[in-house]
Design an enzyme around this catalytic site. Structure first.
Site, PDB file in Angstrom:
ATOM      1  N   ASN C 199       0.843  -1.193   0.000  1.00 49.32           N
ATOM      2  CA  ASN C 199       0.000   0.000   0.000  1.00 49.32           C
ATOM      3  C   ASN C 199       0.881   1.247   0.000  1.00 49.32           C
ATOM      4  OD1 ASN C 199      -2.392   1.514   0.147  1.00 49.32           O
ATOM      5  ND2 ASN C 199      -2.234   1.661   2.377  1.00 49.32           N
ATOM      6  N   ASP C 235      -3.457  -4.036  10.786  1.00 49.62           N
ATOM      7  CA  ASP C 235      -3.239  -2.750  11.441  1.00 49.62           C
ATOM      8  C   ASP C 235      -3.194  -1.667  10.373  1.00 49.62           C
ATOM      9  OD1 ASP C 235      -3.192  -2.162  14.058  1.00 49.62           O
ATOM     10  OD2 ASP C 235      -1.068  -2.610  14.373  1.00 49.62           O
ATOM     11  N   LEU C 236      -4.264  -0.954  10.221  1.00 50.15           N
ATOM     12  CA  LEU C 236      -4.417   0.060   9.164  1.00 50.15           C
ATOM     13  C   LEU C 236      -3.206   1.000   9.071  1.00 50.15           C
ATOM     14  CD1 LEU C 236      -6.489   1.302   7.162  1.00 50.15           C
ATOM     15  CD2 LEU C 236      -7.209   2.782   9.038  1.00 50.15           C
ATOM     16  N   ASP C 237      -2.579   1.045   7.908  1.00 49.31           N
ATOM     17  CA  ASP C 237      -1.452   1.947   7.646  1.00 49.31           C
ATOM     18  C   ASP C 237      -0.286   1.748   8.604  1.00 49.31           C
ATOM     19  OD1 ASP C 237      -2.813   3.017   5.565  1.00 49.31           O
ATOM     20  OD2 ASP C 237      -3.454   4.816   6.617  1.00 49.31           O
ATOM     21  N   GLU C 238      -0.201   0.575   9.257  1.00 53.33           N
ATOM     22  CA  GLU C 238       0.860   0.375  10.229  1.00 53.33           C
ATOM     23  C   GLU C 238       1.701  -0.848   9.906  1.00 53.33           C
ATOM     24  OE1 GLU C 238       1.597   2.138  13.285  1.00 53.33           O
ATOM     25  OE2 GLU C 238       0.305   3.713  12.491  1.00 53.33           O
TER      26      GLU C 238
END
Lengths: 293, 293, 293, 293
Positions: C199, C235-238
């Site tokens: 991403n 873990d969103l964007d992590e």
């Protein structure tokens, strides 16, 4: 020197180069295993230009570290011989004996000595030698011997260079840093210091010849100014490049501001080059350097 | 062109230069007030080198915008006369008529056309003219007229250049972009396009003369490669610099990788230069440019 | 695909990791020698955090390349077994089968497809799947199959994700690139794509939560805007960071200009991450990535 | 202080802000003309966020410089009144009286004092106040008064802060620099120093909360580390940003190396922020800063 990490005889760094061919890594790693070592770090590069192979290893002595050097040189010997290797074995973190040459500008010498004191640069500096007296107080603050030898004419310059060679001999100097030393080195001195003298100079796009390059850069309106650290060769400012960096400027910067920003770049770039040299991270590949960061 | 911000007659950009002296800003701002305008953006620079004063203003027409241009040129006239100003008044966002010249490499033309389509570059492109046919499909995809004229000898080149001048005339071209056009322009064409032709070329520290500079850069082991956008003058690659940038490389990059990274820099740097030109942000100060970003 | 360097069976890339310990390099290089190979490139790293050892080798098959894979897997087997290695053997330059997911913004997909066509990115793209139709013409220009599936509600989203999994299966997808795909992936899809989905998102100092981060960045007056490419995790964007970069801005940039510069960074950063993945240069070390550039 | 450029009364800097509207530049430039001045530099910005107008002028007193200040304040008075301006008039190059607060780390204070001595930073430093004794020798080398006040508990901290306020009063301090002062300021002190205290802290993408951020950054494998200089407000580390910068790192950097590189960034970023403050280049626009570089 207290702040420097204590060097010990458990961590070793081996650098080597030879004609590239099959089996080299296997032979070298075999010598490590045979000596009772463990490879902690390893980098290698095969140069398509010169056909040579380069390697830098950090090796931990696992058992009986006090005799590791002897065992390792023993197990290495047949390998380095078979492949006609140029090689060097050192301990990790050992401060490299460094002679600093300067003139009037203090930004590079100040940066090097500040970082050495803070334990960030594994060098020791038995002498700062300058043809001007401006950096005496800085050297004294950092407890580094300082010697001032004015250069008013060719005889002074010859005497200065003789003193450099003498100091290199007497003080077991491994690295000579031209920290904005503003005299052109004689070809004899360049050759005597081949591979162990680092110079820093400003650099611009495009390059400018002649006096006052910052003024020329200002007049051409360059948008980047920078610095290049390189090994000293008889080809003035054309030795193998070690490091370069730039910073952005625009039309509103005065020549004075360009000089200040240029000095910041010089200090940063020289510091990195000295650090890599002290950590045995620079290998020569013809006119190029291999940097194993 | 639909995606471009609609230009209107309420937002104007004024650029000017003259011999520096007291009262200029007051006189100009008086002309703005007298015409019923408001200064939305303003930048100025006094060049210590040439003694000239440079200014870029964005002015909003507050009342009766349809007649603002007339009122403003009227109130400006005595000021520009008194100070012997070079000046130019334009609307903000008006697409600048741009002729793109190319050869084989497509990275620059692709970047410019992609951004124009997305409304990020205020240009319109009535023609892409190339001495090779490789960028035809890209031009067609972006709905831009394309013309291929091969250059096999001096006569072809003269004909190509004649076509350039003809196109500039016929198509009301304001800007000619040499997007990796690999022919050396004749002195006559350089002069005919003075101040409105932008070229892009790779740049290195140190600079390399002659053929295949990427190979030379590789052999010298440079640590930075970059690009320079500049106005075309009869001095090959030595015109006033508009923009420069660099990217880091190391010994492990092959000449092929250096070329790719260099092309990325070229596209970025050229795009910025074209954008600044189209937004009237570049003023000439002798051999330098003033960039009012 | 014609412009891509032809993959052959003489150049191989081996990546591996295992618990660190003495003798690994010697064992691996022994397997290379036994199979009749030569190490052309080698990088390794011992992670102090996890105690694991990581290695990436490029190996040239010297004799009888047609049977090298068989010989090498044979000589590797006892080594990978003894050290409980995770490993992977691939040919150098083989295009990685890549599914691109998009929404409305085209800057990332355009950049990836332009570079793939120019032979600068070793991927093949059997499908671009988007919940908007805006990138259809770009995909068609680059001769890449395009599929539009609108997402109006939760059911559409479930169907879209089912189509992703189906495409991964049917098309032998090795890498899924979220090229500004603006839907949050379900935990199930994240897990199904673990380690093979990349991403890209904007990133700022400080980080901003919630909607319209560029507006927040503008309001806080940040001086740098950038982008981060990372592996997708629940873990969103992590997820593990692959690459980051920034560009300078100042108070005069409008939110619209911040978005444009941010998109340039996103395209550059994503392109590098995809290239490194395709070249087997990314290894996972817990929550970190090892990048063997 | 000898190396600092002598301040004189011929070069003035005027900074101002007010609600934006037509005629401001004309009115201000009229006041310059009326006082017998010439605008040498001018920058302005209209904030779309707050509707305010900002300006910084450098003005040269052409005739009778000894009475210029009087004439200029006289001609400015009706203008600043009419537009309800916040404004400030200063001489160019006047050293700003600066109090430096420190703790153990010396990199920032060393950098500031070295540059002040070289005439590169227009500040004078009547006091360095620290809750540790480590920077005493540096302060003494640079001939700057040093005071050590240990903080062992809340009462010590209150006393330290009382001493800060007392020093600000007694020594006519205009700027307080928190050069890695590691105590959290009380809300009362933050308010007392509003707009004249600058802090420096590390910054990462993503941001990390809690203790030992460098270790967290290492664990997450960030590819950039940096620093942010900002005005001190009661919102811990969230005051208006003045300057930011980053440097690249990779997986091979140890937490110790990250700290060193982070310190280099901190010193560079803080130095720029202090310089801009001293040159009246920073104006507040709500939660943002306008930097007229």
């Amino acid at each position: 020197m207290a702040a420097l990490p204590a060097t010990d005889d458990t961590q070793w760094v081996l650098t080597l180069s030879c004609i590239d061919g099959p089996g080299i890594v296997h032979a070298i790693s075999g010598a490590v295993v045979a000596a009772g070592g463990n490879i902690a770090e390893s980098q290698q590069f095969a140069s398509a230009d010169t056909g040579r192979f380069f390697m830098r290893l950090q090796v931990e002595a696992i058992a009986q570290p006090e005799s590791f050097q002897e065992r390792f040189t023993g197990s290495l010997a047949p390998v380095t011989e078979r492949y006609h290797m140029t090689w060097r074995l050192d301990t990790v973190g050992r401060p490299v004996r460094t002679l600093i040459l300067g003139s009037t500008a203090t930004h590079c010498v100040n940066d090097l000595l500040y970082r050495r004191r803070g334990g960030q640069l594994p060098i020791e500096v038995p002498l700062v030698l300058s043809n001007h007296d401006t950096m005496r107080d800085i050297a004294e603050f950092y407890d580094v011997p300082f010697e001032h030898r004015a250069i008013a004419g060719p005889e002074d310059k010859a005497a200065f260079e003789a003193r450099v060679l003498e100091a290199v001999e007497e003080l077991d100097i491994e690295l000579v840093v031209l920290a904005r030393y503003m005299q052109i080195l004689s070809p004899e001195l360049c050759e005597a210091l081949a591979g162990k003298a680092i110079n820093i100079h400003h650099s611009f796009l495009p390059g400018f010849k002649g006096a006052n390059p910052y003024k020329q850069a200002h007049q051409r309106g360059v948008k980047l100014i920078g610095a290049t650290a390189h090994f000293v060769t008889t080809d003035l400012d054309e030795g193998p490049i070690i490091e370069q960096d730039v910073t952005r400027v625009d039309h509103s910067y005065s020549p004075r501001e360009l000089v200040q920003l240029g000095q910041d770049e010089e200090a940063r770039v020289l510091r990195r080059a000295v650090n890599w040299f002290a950590e045995n991270r620079i290998l020569a590949d013809g006119d190029r350097t291999i940097i194993f960061r």
